[in-house]
Design an enzyme around this catalytic site. Structure first.
Site, PDB file in Angstrom:
ATOM      1  N   CYS A   2      29.444  33.867  32.433  1.00  0.00           N
ATOM      2  CA  CYS A   2      28.046  33.445  32.450  1.00  0.00           C
ATOM      3  C   CYS A   2      27.783  32.475  31.309  1.00  0.00           C
ATOM      4  O   CYS A   2      28.410  32.559  30.258  1.00  0.00           O
ATOM      5  CB  CYS A   2      27.064  34.597  32.308  1.00  0.00           C
ATOM      6  SG  CYS A   2      27.167  35.846  33.562  1.00  0.00           S
ATOM      7  N   ARG A  27      33.398  28.670  31.475  1.00  0.00           N
ATOM      8  CA  ARG A  27      33.280  30.100  31.235  1.00  0.00           C
ATOM      9  C   ARG A  27      33.449  30.913  32.514  1.00  0.00           C
ATOM     10  O   ARG A  27      33.664  32.118  32.454  1.00  0.00           O
ATOM     11  CB  ARG A  27      31.918  30.408  30.599  1.00  0.00           C
ATOM     12  CG  ARG A  27      31.753  29.791  29.240  1.00  0.00           C
ATOM     13  CD  ARG A  27      30.337  29.946  28.727  1.00  0.00           C
ATOM     14  NE  ARG A  27      29.997  31.325  28.440  1.00  0.00           N
ATOM     15  CZ  ARG A  27      30.279  31.941  27.300  1.00  0.00           C
ATOM     16  NH1 ARG A  27      30.918  31.306  26.362  1.00  0.00           N
ATOM     17  NH2 ARG A  27      29.916  33.188  27.097  1.00  0.00           N
ATOM     18  N   TRP A  77      28.311  34.782  36.586  1.00  0.00           N
ATOM     19  CA  TRP A  77      29.578  35.362  37.043  1.00  0.00           C
ATOM     20  C   TRP A  77      29.218  36.778  37.458  1.00  0.00           C
ATOM     21  O   TRP A  77      28.885  37.622  36.626  1.00  0.00           O
ATOM     22  CB  TRP A  77      30.582  35.356  35.897  1.00  0.00           C
ATOM     23  CG  TRP A  77      32.001  35.612  36.296  1.00  0.00           C
ATOM     24  CD1 TRP A  77      32.917  34.685  36.690  1.00  0.00           C
ATOM     25  CD2 TRP A  77      32.685  36.867  36.297  1.00  0.00           C
ATOM     26  NE1 TRP A  77      34.135  35.295  36.951  1.00  0.00           N
ATOM     27  CE2 TRP A  77      34.011  36.622  36.717  1.00  0.00           C
ATOM     28  CE3 TRP A  77      32.312  38.176  35.995  1.00  0.00           C
ATOM     29  CZ2 TRP A  77      34.969  37.626  36.840  1.00  0.00           C
ATOM     30  CZ3 TRP A  77      33.264  39.182  36.127  1.00  0.00           C
ATOM     31  CH2 TRP A  77      34.574  38.901  36.542  1.00  0.00           C
ATOM     32  N   ASN A 103      23.107  36.977  30.051  1.00  0.00           N
ATOM     33  CA  ASN A 103      24.558  37.217  30.097  1.00  0.00           C
ATOM     34  C   ASN A 103      24.784  38.665  29.693  1.00  0.00           C
ATOM     35  O   ASN A 103      24.044  39.176  28.872  1.00  0.00           O
ATOM     36  CB  ASN A 103      25.301  36.399  29.040  1.00  0.00           C
ATOM     37  CG  ASN A 103      25.255  34.932  29.316  1.00  0.00           C
ATOM     38  OD1 ASN A 103      24.790  34.508  30.361  1.00  0.00           O
ATOM     39  ND2 ASN A 103      25.731  34.157  28.353  1.00  0.00           N
ATOM     40  N   GLY A 104      25.876  39.249  30.191  1.00  0.00           N
ATOM     41  CA  GLY A 104      26.226  40.592  29.746  1.00  0.00           C
ATOM     42  C   GLY A 104      25.867  41.641  30.775  1.00  0.00           C
ATOM     43  O   GLY A 104      25.614  41.327  31.948  1.00  0.00           O
ATOM     44  N   GLU A 485      54.258  35.812  28.618  1.00  0.00           N
ATOM     45  CA  GLU A 485      53.195  34.793  28.570  1.00  0.00           C
ATOM     46  C   GLU A 485      53.406  33.760  29.691  1.00  0.00           C
ATOM     47  O   GLU A 485      52.461  33.375  30.379  1.00  0.00           O
ATOM     48  CB  GLU A 485      53.161  34.127  27.189  1.00  0.00           C
ATOM     49  CG  GLU A 485      52.173  32.981  27.033  1.00  0.00           C
ATOM     50  CD  GLU A 485      50.730  33.328  27.337  1.00  0.00           C
ATOM     51  OE1 GLU A 485      50.407  34.506  27.549  1.00  0.00           O
ATOM     52  OE2 GLU A 485      49.908  32.388  27.403  1.00  0.00           O
ATOM     53  N   LYS A 489      50.769  32.947  32.782  1.00  0.00           N
ATOM     54  CA  LYS A 489      50.287  31.584  33.051  1.00  0.00           C
ATOM     55  C   LYS A 489      50.505  31.255  34.526  1.00  0.00           C
ATOM     56  O   LYS A 489      49.632  30.735  35.196  1.00  0.00           O
ATOM     57  CB  LYS A 489      51.043  30.534  32.224  1.00  0.00           C
ATOM     58  CG  LYS A 489      50.719  30.386  30.771  1.00  0.00           C
ATOM     59  CD  LYS A 489      49.408  29.725  30.458  1.00  0.00           C
ATOM     60  CE  LYS A 489      48.315  30.727  30.357  1.00  0.00           C
ATOM     61  NZ  LYS A 489      48.133  31.409  29.100  1.00  0.00           N
ATOM     62  N   GLU A 492      48.153  33.274  36.923  1.00  0.00           N
ATOM     63  CA  GLU A 492      46.718  33.016  36.890  1.00  0.00           C
ATOM     64  C   GLU A 492      46.320  31.653  37.427  1.00  0.00           C
ATOM     65  O   GLU A 492      45.243  31.517  37.986  1.00  0.00           O
ATOM     66  CB  GLU A 492      46.123  33.252  35.507  1.00  0.00           C
ATOM     67  CG  GLU A 492      46.539  32.289  34.428  1.00  0.00           C
ATOM     68  CD  GLU A 492      45.803  32.555  33.104  1.00  0.00           C
ATOM     69  OE1 GLU A 492      46.411  32.348  32.062  1.00  0.00           O
ATOM     70  OE2 GLU A 492      44.631  32.938  33.128  1.00  0.00           O
ATOM     71  N   HIS A 508      66.958  48.716  36.200  1.00  0.00           N
ATOM     72  CA  HIS A 508      66.506  50.109  36.274  1.00  0.00           C
ATOM     73  C   HIS A 508      65.449  50.278  37.359  1.00  0.00           C
ATOM     74  O   HIS A 508      64.549  51.104  37.226  1.00  0.00           O
ATOM     75  CB  HIS A 508      65.994  50.569  34.904  1.00  0.00           C
ATOM     76  CG  HIS A 508      67.071  50.583  33.873  1.00  0.00           C
ATOM     77  ND1 HIS A 508      68.083  51.511  33.865  1.00  0.00           N
ATOM     78  CD2 HIS A 508      67.346  49.736  32.850  1.00  0.00           C
ATOM     79  CE1 HIS A 508      68.916  51.261  32.860  1.00  0.00           C
ATOM     80  NE2 HIS A 508      68.491  50.167  32.233  1.00  0.00           N
ATOM     81  N   LYS A 606      36.524  32.473  31.303  1.00  0.00           N
ATOM     82  CA  LYS A 606      37.164  32.148  30.026  1.00  0.00           C
ATOM     83  C   LYS A 606      36.967  33.251  29.004  1.00  0.00           C
ATOM     84  O   LYS A 606      37.870  33.601  28.272  1.00  0.00           O
ATOM     85  CB  LYS A 606      36.586  30.825  29.510  1.00  0.00           C
ATOM     86  CG  LYS A 606      37.168  30.369  28.181  1.00  0.00           C
ATOM     87  CD  LYS A 606      38.618  29.944  28.326  1.00  0.00           C
ATOM     88  CE  LYS A 606      39.249  29.485  27.049  1.00  0.00           C
ATOM     89  NZ  LYS A 606      40.725  29.553  27.128  1.00  0.00           N
TER      90      LYS A 606
END
Ligand code: F6R
Length: 611
Positions: A2, A27, A77, A103-104, A485, A489, A492, A508, A606
């Site tokens: 948001c 964001r 969002w 937001n939130g 990492e 990447k 996503e 295993h 983000k």
């Protein structure tokens, strides 16, 4: 997650609000809206489901159709309620005289909603924001005063919020409050700006106020006034932002991600330069004293996603160089598992945004347990920075692409410097080793640039493997840490299924997934471990997988290992800073080749401000 913007000044508000929202697109959002006090003093609201272009179409001719000099805007969002126009912000009370964006998450919104229903309120959306708006309206009607209404709201609400409100009775004012969601305020030549993040303001000003938790902002007549919940006026320091608009724009690159990948030599260099003085590490800005370093019993590192991955590298490096126990934990797990601590730990919270809800919660848990806390954050004045005892600011500059690259690289530098500091202060490193390692660190930016020059080889490899649906990354030690990492990447932004495995662990169980179409990429930068990982690559090759290798110059790799990207050599502790570069580029090119929205991948935001 948001984005909020607000504008009050001499210009038409809509174009300024739309411009600000565009800067906050990174964001993550799925609908957008704005509210402006129009020429006859009424608040007009326009909302649209989907991208900002949908909202822009609705306001027509770049917003000039709604005239008004004061307004608020929002990108949403979805959390409470599906992403659609009805749930999009702004939300309003029944007669449209109190309008808010938020937001939130309001945690006790159902309880508050029930109370408001009992007092005659009705609801048109599924959102907690409509409840927040009507709660402000309730107290405004009761006390007839915006500041009082907002402080009463704050007393009643549990959760996180950045809330901006317009009151029809005060057409030339904007009110706002925040708790655990970011908010910055900027002033320029009689104009007032409000935003969730600095990039939305940079075009107008580089002098900003970082509003703290539970502080109320009133924008009025070119001024910003701040109040506590008792409505006493506060004086906030003005902070000068030392990066310019160009830093937050694409600057000729096709995507922010590619630009940020290329900014890594600078991000690493700036971070190093900030903490190296006269050939030594200087942590005076961090405020971490040698006494604290000496008395640390062990280190606990927490973060989410890539920040956690930087922590994994840091664990390997610190344990080896400082001989101090280090554990690295997912922030989302730490908080809930009732961790056992001795009290003499150093808790390190790693976060680019400094606003990640899980990392904030883990930090607060550490503080509750009485442990000293160090923040490694990129965003100045963010919650994690403000709430930690010590702060190491990474100097990556603004990171816009959702997939982090340069901030991760700068976090690695923070980890190395911390390890060297602990090593030299605690005597596990000789002066000679310390100096040699610092020299190696200072050579990293040029080595990263060297790798970037070879990006077309990675691009070529991406085009040869664009149809793979399963990619594994294997490695041992720090190579494993780089692999997790690289795998994140890839997942996503390319949406290709990928896993990273400690090379010895594959057999295993997971090796049963290996088949002819699987691609396995081995990371081999550690001389002592490379042979073993090469052996594991042979194992998957004999099960028909294709294999490829990222290897450090000088590390022996069997010819049968297939395509190799060779990276410059450095000290074994720092190789993740180099091996991650081709992994980032690989994910980037696959995402481009697959036609994805590289900078704003689906379902992601983000800054993840909800748990
Ligand atoms: C991955 C990515 C995320 C973040 C994570 C933590 O590319 O960007 O995994 O690393 O959401 O975010 P910060 O660092 O802001 O706490």
């Amino acid at each position: 997650m948001c984005g909020i913007v607000g504008y009050l000044g001499k210009k038409q508000a809509v174009p300024v609000l739309l411009d600000g929202l565009t800067k906050l697109e990174y964001r993550g959002y799925d609908s957008a809206g704005l509210a402006v006090v129009n020429a006859i003093g009424k608040i007009e609201i326009i909302k649209a489901h989907g991208k900002l272009t949908e909202l822009k179409k609705k306001v027509k001719s770049c917003g000039k159709t709604i005239k008004g000099l004061c307004g608020i805007g929002h990108t949403r969002w979805a959390t409470h309620g599906v992403p659609n126009e009805n749930n999009a912000h702004p939300h309003a009370n029944d007669d449209g005289s109190v309008v808010a964006v938020h937001n939130g998450i309001i945690e006790n919104y159902s309880e508050l909603k029930e109370k408001l229903i009992k007092r005659g309120y009705t609801f048109y959306s599924e959102t907690d924001t409509e409840v927040a708006t009507k709660l402000v309206d309730y107290y405004y009607r009761k006390y007839g005063e915006p500041l009082r209404a907002i402080s009463e709201f704050a007393f009643r609400v549990r959760g996180s919020y950045a809330l901006a409100v317009l009151f029809g009775d005060y057409p030339n004012e904007i009110y706002a409050i925040r708790k655990d969601c970011p908010m910055v305020v900027g002033l320029a030549g009689g104009e007032c700006f409000l935003a969730s993040d600095v990039p939305a303001l940079l075009k107008y000003t580089r002098d900003v106020y970082y509003v703290d938790n539970l502080q109320i902002t009133r924008l009025k007549q070119g001024k910003a006034e701040f109040f506590n919940l008792d409505r006493e006026m506060l004086s906030l320091p003005l902070t000068h932002i030392d990066w310019d608009l160009k830093a937050a724009e694409k600057d000729g690159f096709e995507h922010y991600m590619l630009k940020e990948i290329h900014e890594q030599p600078a991000a690493v260099k700036n971070t190093l330069n900030c903490y190296l003085k006269n050939g030594k590490i200087d942590f005076s800005e961090v405020k971490l004293s040698d006494e604290t370093v000496k008395s640390t019993g062990s280190v606990i590192i927490c973060g989410c996603g890539s920040a956690y991955h930087a922590g994994v590298v840091m664990q390997y490096v610190m344990e080896d160089l400082c001989r101090i126990p280090v554990r690295v934990e997912l922030a989302s797990e730490f908080r809930y598992r009732n961790p056992v601590v001795a009290g003499n730990e150093l808790f390190v919270a790693i976060s680019q945004s400094g606003e990640t809800a899980d990392t904030i919660a883990a930090l607060r848990e550490a503080k509750r347990l009485g442990i000293k806390t160090l923040a490694v954050v990129n965003v100045y004045g963010s919650t994690i920075a403000r709430e930690s005892d010590f702060v190491f600011y990474t100097k990556a500059g603004p990171e816009i692409s959702v997939a982090t690259t340069k901030a991760y690289s700068a976090q690695l530098i923070a980890g190395y410097l911390l390890a060297l500091k602990y090593g030299v202060v605690r005597g596990t490193l000789t002066d000679e080793n310390y100096r040699a390692l610092l020299n190696e660190l200072c050579a990293l930016p040029d080595k990263i640039s060297e790798i970037l020059k070879e990006q077309s080889a990675v691009q070529q490899f991406a085009s040869e493997t664009v149809n793979r649906e399963n990619v594994f990354f294997i490695g041992r030690g720090i190579d494993y840490a780089a692999g997790i990492e690289g795998s994140l990447k890839l997942k996503e932004i390319s949406y290709i299924h990928s896993e990273a495995y400690a090379a010895g662990e594959l057999k295993h169980g997971t090796i049963s997934l290996i088949e002819s179409e699987t691609l396995v990429i081995g990371v081999l930068t550690q001389d002592k471990l490379a042979e073993k990982t090469a052996g594991n690559l042979e194992e998957v090759k004999s099960r028909d997988a294709s294999i490829a290798v990222i290897a450090a110059e000088g590390v022996k790799i069997p010819e049968s290992c297939g395509k190799a990207v060779v990276i410059p050599c450095t000290d074994g502790h720092f190789t993740a800073s180099l091996s991650v570069i081709p992994l980032q580029l690989y994910a980037y090119y696959l995402s481009v080749l697959r036609g994805n929205d590289v900078d704003k991948p689906r379902n992601l935001a983000k800054s993840v401000t909800v748990e």
